[in-house]
Design an enzyme around this catalytic site. Sequence first.
Site, PDB file in Angstrom:
ATOM      1  N   LEU A 132      27.769  20.729  12.604  1.00 34.21           N
ATOM      2  CA  LEU A 132      28.896  19.828  12.408  1.00 34.21           C
ATOM      3  C   LEU A 132      29.385  19.481  13.801  1.00 34.21           C
ATOM      4  O   LEU A 132      29.530  20.367  14.646  1.00 34.21           O
ATOM      5  CB  LEU A 132      30.020  20.507  11.612  1.00 34.21           C
ATOM      6  CG  LEU A 132      29.865  20.604  10.094  1.00 34.21           C
ATOM      7  CD1 LEU A 132      30.996  21.443   9.508  1.00 34.21           C
ATOM      8  CD2 LEU A 132      29.833  19.229   9.450  1.00 34.21           C
ATOM      9  N   ASP A 133      29.651  18.204  14.058  1.00 37.92           N
ATOM     10  CA  ASP A 133      30.028  17.834  15.414  1.00 37.92           C
ATOM     11  C   ASP A 133      31.410  18.377  15.764  1.00 37.92           C
ATOM     12  O   ASP A 133      32.153  18.879  14.918  1.00 37.92           O
ATOM     13  CB  ASP A 133      29.936  16.318  15.614  1.00 37.92           C
ATOM     14  CG  ASP A 133      30.990  15.544  14.840  1.00 37.92           C
ATOM     15  OD1 ASP A 133      32.188  15.787  15.060  1.00 37.92           O
ATOM     16  OD2 ASP A 133      30.611  14.682  14.016  1.00 37.92           O
ATOM     17  N   LEU A 134      31.737  18.286  17.037  1.00 36.98           N
ATOM     18  CA  LEU A 134      32.951  18.893  17.586  1.00 36.98           C
ATOM     19  C   LEU A 134      34.200  18.498  16.811  1.00 36.98           C
ATOM     20  O   LEU A 134      35.091  19.322  16.582  1.00 36.98           O
ATOM     21  CB  LEU A 134      33.098  18.487  19.062  1.00 36.98           C
ATOM     22  CG  LEU A 134      34.304  19.039  19.817  1.00 36.98           C
ATOM     23  CD1 LEU A 134      34.183  20.547  20.001  1.00 36.98           C
ATOM     24  CD2 LEU A 134      34.452  18.339  21.176  1.00 36.98           C
TER      25      LEU A 134
END
Length: 270
Positions: A132-134
């Site tokens: 999951l991106d930042l």
Amino acid sequence: NYDLGSSSARRSRTPEPDYGNPRNAHETGVIIERLNKLIARSGVASRRKADILIERGRVLVDGATAHLGDRIDPVTAIVTIDGVRVPLNPELVTWLVYKPTGMVSTMDDPQGRPVVTELVPTEPVTKPVGRLDLHSEGLMLLTNDGDLALYVTHPRYGIEKTYQALMVEPVNTRHCRALTDGIELEDGTARAKSARIVSSHGDRSLVEIVMTEGRKREIRRMFDTLGLTIERLVRVSIGPISDRSLASGTYRALTSDEIRSLYTLAAAAV
């Protein structure tokens, strides 16, 4: 009975030590158990159904056809049913984590940002399954079960991940249709399995998107291409696994039923 001296030929008809005896198990560090019992304990099938699968030649141990009455070491033996590995190893651990925003989905980060592995116990070492991106949040799996990680992440097995995206602009059915028809990105076509508008309030929309792959920032790039901006992106389920009660930054162990459900989905896809 098994010849533990050879990993390529574990099955042996010669007598072996009684590893089921606690004294011998303590001395050798090995406990040998009946194959059908281990399959039943994994939750994949009952002991009776396991015997039927074994009789039909659908169960392999280390690549060789299993037989009724076989005994194996659950830690070292590789057991498959119809080509899909059965989770027998008691040392395997899988955590369900709610990753908050501002945390990186990696084992470590050169920039010193917090990483998702900080949320779970350090032993045994587990790795993030997918990413999951930042700036995204929601459910992730961390595991030391390499087969489970492969089944969850590889598009071949089609395990769906469901997301909810809060948009700062109105979203209509034409946008949803474009997401499922396919969006051309710089690394190829990205396509949602489904997309629907959950609710709309003024200029804001809540959209649910189901994906079967997970390229870097894929959903954000798809919406960017349509001229739409995501304010908040949350992964709410991984296949049949969801937990609305799991708070941000917390974790729990997957149950045997949940693990079985993921293995069953993978088996159905091959």
